[in-house]
Enzyme design. Structure first.
Site, PDB file in Angstrom:
ATOM      1  N   ASP A 171      -5.828  10.026   9.895  1.00 26.43           N
ATOM      2  CA  ASP A 171      -4.598   9.593  10.059  1.00 26.43           C
ATOM      3  C   ASP A 171      -4.008  10.300  11.500  1.00 26.43           C
ATOM      4  OD1 ASP A 171      -3.602   7.509   8.268  1.00 26.43           O
ATOM      5  OD2 ASP A 171      -4.088   9.308   6.843  1.00 26.43           O
ATOM      6  N   GLU A 216       1.022  -1.095  -0.019  1.00 23.79           N
ATOM      7  CA  GLU A 216       0.076   0.100  -0.136  1.00 23.79           C
ATOM      8  C   GLU A 216       0.796   1.218  -0.030  1.00 23.79           C
ATOM      9  OE1 GLU A 216      -2.597   0.675   3.315  1.00 23.79           O
ATOM     10  OE2 GLU A 216      -3.569  -1.305   2.860  1.00 23.79           O
TER      11      GLU A 216
END
Lengths: 275, 415
Positions: A62, A51
């Site tokens: 995040d 990824e």
């Protein structure tokens, strides 16, 4: 339509009777050359699926580690277009390991969804995870991506109940990414019992491979997940390795150190079901 | 259902029968709005929408809201003829809608009272909010104190420095103020951080968004609570002048005070409407917060709207002397109204706002906040061009006490 690289990889893993390791790194972190070296060495180090984060100035889902990684990459001049160039270079050497782009919609929106899909496929991207595009907004990117044979991977979370799950799974392909905690990346570690129950619930709804992530840092944790799910995703721990080398002012040994970390995680994941 | 589909089709194809019918059932105003959020938040956002739709249908909710508006906020706020300013400008009559006289000194409390009533209806125990200038943080801390709920306010580190009195106010009200050190350390980063908190604590937490921004249903919900401003102004001007105004002017950051004033007038074609964006050091310098003037459509904070962004789709850090306007986006309904040509967009620089601030203090004995000072700067340009029997209503949405430190600094005065 032929099976995608992701379909083939998860079929291989099933045949080998083991779970996979999915590694996340921020695209362009800490700089273009070091990132290319990191990316190129991931398959050999044991990453089954890669990824790559598309850097964004405002990564809302995040935690601090990946936020910092995004900002380092942007400060070093990374753009979505350049990132696709790095992936194309990776693809010159590797045609087997699936690579998934993960990020937020705005850079793609600005690039132009159609133009972006063409460029991503040309570069050798296999799938997309766009954190802020729920099924309610599928028309714009998910459906065109599917039409072109690109996998669109969705996150399912502990808050995704049985009523909503079919909607989330509806246009998902490649694998389903189960977010093991309610929270941001790199936060608290998942609890094995709850993950087991969650994976079982997902499997009642889908035949897609289930990858579990958020909060997995150490080989032992990765092994624990590998016993329950089809793949374990490790991200913040790798991005922290980048941060450590940047803080020490010397990134020359970073690719090797990061690959060593991936190697130990891969070993744990590969041995998990035998142990 | 049939009517909803018809409304959607109209919104997608051109000029609607009504400018007040949006959003459609998926939260879109034309191409703007929507729900661009992480999956973790989707169930919460859907639950909030459901609770909101139920509350809207419930006469007891409206009665309760009215009672809090009257006795706690101090509504209705006056519609005041600024006679000396009018004389000075030599044109249209200038009225101020005086939402700076509300409890806590700004329009922000209207929305906070509404949302905390929703939060209690939904059984939430913990309140979070983002704040820029601190007015929304103060208003949130105020209602959280009154309703006895835990309150956490996210505020950019830079704004904490610029708005120290408001930070102290929030702490006095029992809120925990969390400094945000990521990104530009201002409002957009505070919103990122509040969203991160919400993703982590979805079960027990209610996020009181302070502007007509964010994912659906927030833009519509906040608009509905703030529309009390325009609803009152409409009745008040009818009573004082026997007719509707010729022009409405309000400043826009996220756009809540402006939408609150504008919305009840959107279907009156004789009423011109001007939204004033912060031009900072000047649009040409790039150091501004004028998303509709100099930005382009993008996706941030759960919505599609005009955004300040670079060629790679990265968000550009905004600049304005006014912390409340220092935001790189704008509520999606404003973007749609701009594209439909229903609202006009003007800009005012930091200096324009400071000049208007000084003028208002001198002529009217009112210290406006720096946010409505931007609107006032536009009023000083518009009024002289209009006839003396024409009418302007400007939303004086906040008082300037919080800004005296900033103003003193720009005048070279040490307090």
């Amino acid at each position: 339509m032929t099976a995608s690289r992701l379909d083939r990889r998860f079929a291989e893993l099933r045949d080998e009777g083991r779970a996979g390791l999915v590694t996340f790194v921020c695209g362009g972190d800490p700089d273009a050359d070091t990132f290319q070296a990191i990316l190129d060495g991931l398959p050999e180090a044991g990453a089954d699926v890669i990824e790559v984060g598309m850097p964004f100035s405002d990564p809302m889902a995040d935690g601090p580690s990946i936020q910092a990684g995004n900002l380092r990459a942007l400060a070093a001049g990374m753009t979505l277009k350049r990132l696709l160039g790095h992936i194309a270079r990776f693809r010159e050497m590797n045609s087997e390991t699936p690579l998934v782009l993960m990020g937020y919609f705005n850079p793609i929106h600005k690039f132009g969804p159609e133009r972006f899909l063409e460029a991503a496929i040309a570069a050798g991207v296999d799938g997309l995870i766009v954190v802020d595009l729920p099924p309610e907004e599928d028309a714009e990117l998910c459906l065109p991506a599917m039409a072109r044979g690109l996998n669109f991977i969705r996150l399912a979370t502990p808050t995704t109940d049985d009523k909503r799950l079919p909607k989330v799974l509806g246009n998902t392909s490649g694998f389903i990414y189960y977010v093991s905690i309610t929270g941001i990346t790199g936060a608290a570690a998942p609890v094995a019992d709850m993950v087991g129950a969650a994976v079982a619930r997902l499997r009642r709804h889908t035949d897609l491979p289930v990858a579990v992530g958020f909060g997995i840092r150490e080989p032992a944790q990765a092994a624990g997940i590998a016993r329950l799910a089809d793949a374990a995703v490790v991200g913040s721990a790798l991005v922290d390795e980048v941060a450590r080398h940047v803080a020490e002012g010397d990134t020359s040994g970073l690719p090797e150190a990061l690959h060593a970390k991936v190697r130990s995680l891969a070993q744990a994941v590969r041995g998990a079901r035998a142990a | 259902m049939a009517t909803a589909i018809t409304a959607t089709t109209r919104m997608a194809t051109g000029r609607p029968n009504s400018f007040r019918a949006g959003p459609d059932e998926d939260g879109h105003f034309g191409i703007y709005g929507g729900r661009f959020v992480a999956e973790t938040l989707m169930p919460n956002i859907l639950a909030l929408e459901e609770a909101w739709l139920a509350a809207k249908q419930d006469p007891s909710f409206q009665a309760e809201l009215d009672s809090w508006f009257k006795d706690y906020v101090g509504r209705p706020s006056p519609l005041y003829l600024a006679q000396r300013l009018t004389d000075h400008l030599g044109g249209a009559k200038v009225y101020f809608k005086r939402d700076e006289l509300n409890h806590t000194g700004a329009h922000k409390i209207n929305n906070c009272v509404g949302q905390i009533l929703l939060a209690t209806r939904m059984g939430k125990k913990r309140i979070i909010a983002e704040t820029g200038a601190g007015q929304h943080g103060v208003a949130t801390a105020t209602v959280a104190a009154r309703f006895g709920l835990e309150c956490i306010i996210y505020m950019g580190e830079r704004d904490i420095e610029r708005q120290a009195p408001n930070v102290f106010r929030m702490r006095l009200l029992g809120a925990k103020v969390v400094p945000v050190t990521s990104g530009s350390k201002t409002l957009k980063d505070a919103m990122n951080e509040a969203l991160r908190d919400w993703v982590t604590n979805v079960d027990d937490t209610f996020y009181i968004i302070g502007s007509v921004a964010g994912p659906h249903p927030y833009p519509a919900l906040v608009r509905d609570f703030q529309s009390i401003i325009g609803t009152e102004a409409r009745a008040q001007i009818q009573e004082k002048e026997g007719r509707l105004p010729d022009l409405l002017v309000a400043a826009v950051g996220g756009g809540s005070n402006a939408m609150g004033l504008f919305h009840p007038f959107l279907d009156d074609p004789e009423v011109r409407i001007v939204a004033v964006e912060a031009a900072g050091d000047g649009i040409e310098t790039g150091r501004h917060a004028a998303a509709m003037t100099a930005g382009e459509p993008g996706v941030l904070h759960g919505m599609r709207s005009y955004l300040m962004q670079d060629d790679d789709g990265q968000i550009v850090e905004p600049h304005s002397i006014s912390a409340g306007l220092d935001y790189p986006g704008i509520g999606p309904e404003h973007s749609w109204l701009k594209d439909m040509g229903r609202i006009e967009i003007a800009t005012a620089t930091d200096q324009d706002a400071l000049d208007a601030f000084a003028l208002c203090a001198k002529l009217e004995g009112i210290l406006p906040a720096l946010e409505p000072s931007h609107a006032l700067a536009e009023v000083t340009r518009q009024a002289p061009q209009l006839a003396k029997d024409q009418i302007i209503i400007m939303n004086l949405c906040g008082r300037g006490d919080k800004d005296i430190g900033t103003v003193a600094q720009h005048m070279g005065v040490t307090l």
